[in-house]
Scaffold this motif. Structure first.
Motif, PDB file in Angstrom:
ATOM      1  N   GLY A  15       0.788  -1.227   0.000  1.00  0.00           N
ATOM      2  CA  GLY A  15       0.000   0.000   0.000  1.00  0.00           C
ATOM      3  C   GLY A  15       0.817   1.271   0.000  1.00  0.00           C
ATOM      4  N   ASN A  16       2.123   1.158   0.244  1.00  0.00           N
ATOM      5  CA  ASN A  16       2.970   2.350   0.270  1.00  0.00           C
ATOM      6  C   ASN A  16       3.629   2.510  -1.092  1.00  0.00           C
ATOM      7  OD1 ASN A  16       4.547   4.510   0.926  1.00  0.00           O
ATOM      8  ND2 ASN A  16       5.900   3.403   2.314  1.00  0.00           N
ATOM      9  N   ARG A  17       2.942   3.155  -2.009  1.00  0.00           N
ATOM     10  CA  ARG A  17       3.412   3.253  -3.386  1.00  0.00           C
ATOM     11  C   ARG A  17       4.244   4.512  -3.560  1.00  0.00           C
ATOM     12  NH1 ARG A  17      -2.264   1.544  -6.461  1.00  0.00           N
ATOM     13  NH2 ARG A  17      -2.388  -0.562  -5.557  1.00  0.00           N
ATOM     14  N   MET A  18       5.528   4.354  -3.430  1.00  0.00           N
ATOM     15  CA  MET A  18       6.454   5.474  -3.572  1.00  0.00           C
ATOM     16  C   MET A  18       7.488   5.137  -4.628  1.00  0.00           C
ATOM     17  SD  MET A  18       7.166   6.514   0.419  1.00  0.00           S
ATOM     18  CE  MET A  18       8.272   7.853  -0.049  1.00  0.00           C
ATOM     19  N   ALA A  19       7.868   6.129  -5.406  1.00  0.00           N
ATOM     20  CA  ALA A  19       8.951   5.950  -6.369  1.00  0.00           C
ATOM     21  C   ALA A  19      10.257   5.709  -5.629  1.00  0.00           C
ATOM     22  CB  ALA A  19       9.061   7.184  -7.262  1.00  0.00           C
ATOM     23  N   PHE A  20      11.207   5.061  -6.315  1.00  0.00           N
ATOM     24  CA  PHE A  20      12.479   4.748  -5.669  1.00  0.00           C
ATOM     25  C   PHE A  20      13.153   6.008  -5.126  1.00  0.00           C
ATOM     26  CE2 PHE A  20      17.121   4.568  -5.919  1.00  0.00           C
ATOM     27  CZ  PHE A  20      17.368   3.535  -5.038  1.00  0.00           C
ATOM     28  N   ARG A  21      13.186   7.087  -5.914  1.00  0.00           N
ATOM     29  CA  ARG A  21      13.846   8.321  -5.474  1.00  0.00           C
ATOM     30  C   ARG A  21      13.206   8.843  -4.182  1.00  0.00           C
ATOM     31  NH1 ARG A  21      16.616  13.033  -7.559  1.00  0.00           N
ATOM     32  NH2 ARG A  21      16.930  11.978  -9.548  1.00  0.00           N
ATOM     33  N   ASP A  22      11.885   8.785  -4.102  1.00  0.00           N
ATOM     34  CA  ASP A  22      11.199   9.291  -2.911  1.00  0.00           C
ATOM     35  C   ASP A  22      11.497   8.429  -1.688  1.00  0.00           C
ATOM     36  OD1 ASP A  22      10.078  11.349  -4.407  1.00  0.00           O
ATOM     37  OD2 ASP A  22       8.341  10.135  -4.963  1.00  0.00           O
ATOM     38  N   LYS A  23      11.498   7.097  -1.885  1.00  0.00           N
ATOM     39  CA  LYS A  23      11.843   6.206  -0.777  1.00  0.00           C
ATOM     40  C   LYS A  23      13.282   6.429  -0.320  1.00  0.00           C
ATOM     41  CE  LYS A  23      10.502   2.443  -2.913  1.00  0.00           C
ATOM     42  NZ  LYS A  23      10.199   1.030  -3.219  1.00  0.00           N
ATOM     43  N   LEU A  24      14.172   6.632  -1.285  1.00  0.00           N
ATOM     44  CA  LEU A  24      15.565   6.887  -0.964  1.00  0.00           C
ATOM     45  C   LEU A  24      15.700   8.150  -0.117  1.00  0.00           C
ATOM     46  CD1 LEU A  24      18.676   6.521  -1.410  1.00  0.00           C
ATOM     47  CD2 LEU A  24      18.391   7.946  -3.445  1.00  0.00           C
ATOM     48  N   ILE A  25      15.120   9.248  -0.594  1.00  0.00           N
ATOM     49  CA  ILE A  25      15.262  10.516   0.123  1.00  0.00           C
ATOM     50  C   ILE A  25      14.610  10.438   1.491  1.00  0.00           C
ATOM     51  CG2 ILE A  25      14.559  12.950   0.113  1.00  0.00           C
ATOM     52  CD1 ILE A  25      15.038  12.954  -2.903  1.00  0.00           C
ATOM     53  N   LEU A  26      13.428   9.847   1.580  1.00  0.00           N
ATOM     54  CA  LEU A  26      12.765   9.750   2.872  1.00  0.00           C
ATOM     55  C   LEU A  26      13.583   8.915   3.855  1.00  0.00           C
ATOM     56  CD1 LEU A  26      10.385  10.323   4.718  1.00  0.00           C
ATOM     57  CD2 LEU A  26       9.220   8.325   3.733  1.00  0.00           C
ATOM     58  N   SER A  27      14.125   7.797   3.391  1.00  0.00           N
ATOM     59  CA  SER A  27      14.926   6.956   4.290  1.00  0.00           C
ATOM     60  C   SER A  27      16.178   7.697   4.751  1.00  0.00           C
ATOM     61  CB  SER A  27      15.302   5.645   3.601  1.00  0.00           C
ATOM     62  OG  SER A  27      16.123   5.853   2.466  1.00  0.00           O
ATOM     63  N   LEU A  28      16.794   8.461   3.857  1.00  0.00           N
ATOM     64  CA  LEU A  28      17.974   9.247   4.246  1.00  0.00           C
ATOM     65  C   LEU A  28      17.589  10.363   5.217  1.00  0.00           C
ATOM     66  CD1 LEU A  28      19.932   9.565   0.860  1.00  0.00           C
ATOM     67  CD2 LEU A  28      20.349   7.991   2.757  1.00  0.00           C
ATOM     68  N   GLN A  29      16.417  10.949   5.035  1.00  0.00           N
ATOM     69  CA  GLN A  29      15.971  11.994   5.962  1.00  0.00           C
ATOM     70  C   GLN A  29      15.715  11.422   7.349  1.00  0.00           C
ATOM     71  OE1 GLN A  29      12.695  13.550   3.638  1.00  0.00           O
ATOM     72  NE2 GLN A  29      13.898  15.318   2.949  1.00  0.00           N
ATOM     73  N   ILE A  30      15.127  10.247   7.418  1.00  0.00           N
ATOM     74  CA  ILE A  30      14.926   9.599   8.723  1.00  0.00           C
ATOM     75  C   ILE A  30      16.272   9.310   9.370  1.00  0.00           C
ATOM     76  CG2 ILE A  30      14.100   7.492   9.845  1.00  0.00           C
ATOM     77  CD1 ILE A  30      11.800   7.480   7.789  1.00  0.00           C
ATOM     78  N   ALA A  31      17.217   8.782   8.574  1.00  0.00           N
ATOM     79  CA  ALA A  31      18.557   8.522   9.104  1.00  0.00           C
ATOM     80  C   ALA A  31      19.223   9.811   9.574  1.00  0.00           C
ATOM     81  CB  ALA A  31      19.417   7.841   8.036  1.00  0.00           C
ATOM     82  N   ALA A  32      19.076  10.882   8.787  1.00  0.00           N
ATOM     83  CA  ALA A  32      19.667  12.168   9.162  1.00  0.00           C
ATOM     84  C   ALA A  32      19.034  12.711  10.436  1.00  0.00           C
ATOM     85  CB  ALA A  32      19.501  13.170   8.019  1.00  0.00           C
ATOM     86  N   TRP A  33      17.736  12.507  10.593  1.00  0.00           N
ATOM     87  CA  TRP A  33      17.038  12.954  11.807  1.00  0.00           C
ATOM     88  C   TRP A  33      17.658  12.304  13.043  1.00  0.00           C
ATOM     89  CZ3 TRP A  33      11.409  11.349  13.359  1.00  0.00           C
ATOM     90  CH2 TRP A  33      10.947  12.183  14.382  1.00  0.00           C
ATOM     91  N   PHE A  34      17.902  11.004  12.954  1.00  0.00           N
ATOM     92  CA  PHE A  34      18.528  10.306  14.077  1.00  0.00           C
ATOM     93  C   PHE A  34      19.960  10.789  14.298  1.00  0.00           C
ATOM     94  CE2 PHE A  34      14.897   7.656  13.766  1.00  0.00           C
ATOM     95  CZ  PHE A  34      14.776   6.997  14.985  1.00  0.00           C
ATOM     96  N   LYS A  35      20.704  10.930  13.222  1.00  0.00           N
ATOM     97  CA  LYS A  35      22.103  11.348  13.349  1.00  0.00           C
ATOM     98  C   LYS A  35      22.208  12.749  13.962  1.00  0.00           C
ATOM     99  CE  LYS A  35      26.327  11.917  10.567  1.00  0.00           C
ATOM    100  NZ  LYS A  35      27.102  10.849  11.225  1.00  0.00           N
ATOM    101  N   LEU A  36      21.405  13.672  13.476  1.00  0.00           N
ATOM    102  CA  LEU A  36      21.437  15.039  13.981  1.00  0.00           C
ATOM    103  C   LEU A  36      20.940  15.113  15.416  1.00  0.00           C
ATOM    104  CD1 LEU A  36      20.059  16.825  10.790  1.00  0.00           C
ATOM    105  CD2 LEU A  36      22.401  16.973  11.652  1.00  0.00           C
TER     106      LEU A  36
END
Length: 334
Positions: A15-36
């Protein structure tokens, strides 16, 4: 499985229909949120805490919007630009699992420079990034023939994912200042810069249409060496000879390869190493006029042919063009 792949796959739920680029950026943003959050780069009310484990998909994007608006630096603000995932959804339990994975990876020290290498290797296998990210072996070859020396200023136009910029920093140990410029207004290069801890200067803007680096009001800054992947398939509106206020383009053409290389010639003083589509080396018209100029003025030092099918999902054949700009080259090596 790499940390980057694991995090992206954690967002791949029914049900989570996201393009690869969007999934990539979102996953990196979540990772960045934790890192920061762990490094104290976010205020207490923006940093991740245990209460966020029950947040909803909508609240996640609202939080990222607050980070974007209240960030203490341009790098953080642009890292949290909106991606295309707002129309998708995950329930709170699924999102909590993503957070747990990101937390474990951050605790394990996975969100550093090696993480950037993993992400770039992953992008090199994706068709969508075929003209932005090269195989690592090609990047190493470009660095070898560039012969960068300590203290030289390096220009990396069209470096949409900062691959060449980061590679120069890595090879030089930070002793060769890098000046990146790219036309995409995306969170991706800023996120990669954040994870790497890059000191590269970054300018957003099309180097052909609106160059960013000047040493005077109408004088382009000139760098020692340029490394670039020239646009393989992009077309500009036709540039007529004499229309450019900086006098960079003697050929009247819409060819992105010709215009990009002409721009690099105007902004570089020692050496340029560019990945170019083979059409630039063999086509007639503006491409031929450019080739004749390069050969007649002794600027071509080498042309390095590369195997076909190097780019994921792309049939574009390309080569490395090595230009010597500080003195005429007596021979051309193939």
């Amino acid at each position: 499985m790499s940390a980057g792949s694991a995090l992206i796959r954690s967002i791949e739920v029914p049900g989570n229909r996201m393009a690869f680029r969007d999934k990539l950026i979102l996953s990196l943003q979540i990772a960045a949120w934790f890192k920061l959050s762990r490094t104290g780069k976010l205020s207490r009310d923006l940093a991740f805490d245990s209460g966020h484990r029950r947040m909803t998909w909508r609240t996640l994007f609202e939080t990222f919007e607050r980070i974007r608006n209240e960030a203490a630096s341009e790098e953080i603000a642009r890292s949290f630009r909106p991606c295309g995932g707002t129309g998708a959804s995950m329930d709170a339990v699924q999102l909590s699992n993503v957070f747990q994975l990101a937390s474990n990876l951050e605790d394990g020290g996975f969100f550093g420079r090696e993480f950037v290498d993993e992400v770039l290797e992953m992008l090199a296998r994706e068709k969508e990034f075929a003209e932005s990210v090269l195989p690592a072996e090609v990047v190493r070859l470009m660095l070898e023939v560039a012969d960068i020396r300590p203290g030289e200023r390096i220009y990396t136009p069209f470096d949409n994912c900062l691959q060449l910029s980061i590679a120069v920093e890595e090879q030089s140990g930070g002793n060769a200042p890098v000046f990146a410029e790219f036309p995409e207004a995306s969170a991706l290069p800023w996120l990669l810069r954040l994870f790497y801890g890059s000191a590269s200067a970054i300018k957003e803007g099309d180097p052909v249409l609106a160059p960013s680096y000047f040493s005077g009001e109408r004088t382009l800054d000139r760098f020692d060496t340029a490394l670039a992947v020239l646009p393989f398939s992009k077309k500009y509106a036709r540039f007529d000879a004499g229309r450019d206020p900086l006098d960079r383009f003697p050929e009247a053409t819409a060819s992105a390869g010709v215009l990009a290389l002409r721009h690099i010639l105007a902004q570089t003083k020692k050496r340029a190493v560019a990945a170019v589509a083979n059409s630039l080396l063999f086509s007639s018209g503006a491409e031929r006029a450019l080739r004749e100029h390069l050969v007649d003025t002794g600027k071509v030092e080498a042309v390095i042919g590369l195997p076909s099918a190097l780019l994921a999902g792309s049939s574009v054949a390309f080569s490395l063009l090595v230009l010597k700009l500080d003195a005429p080259s007596e021979t051309i090596r193939f």
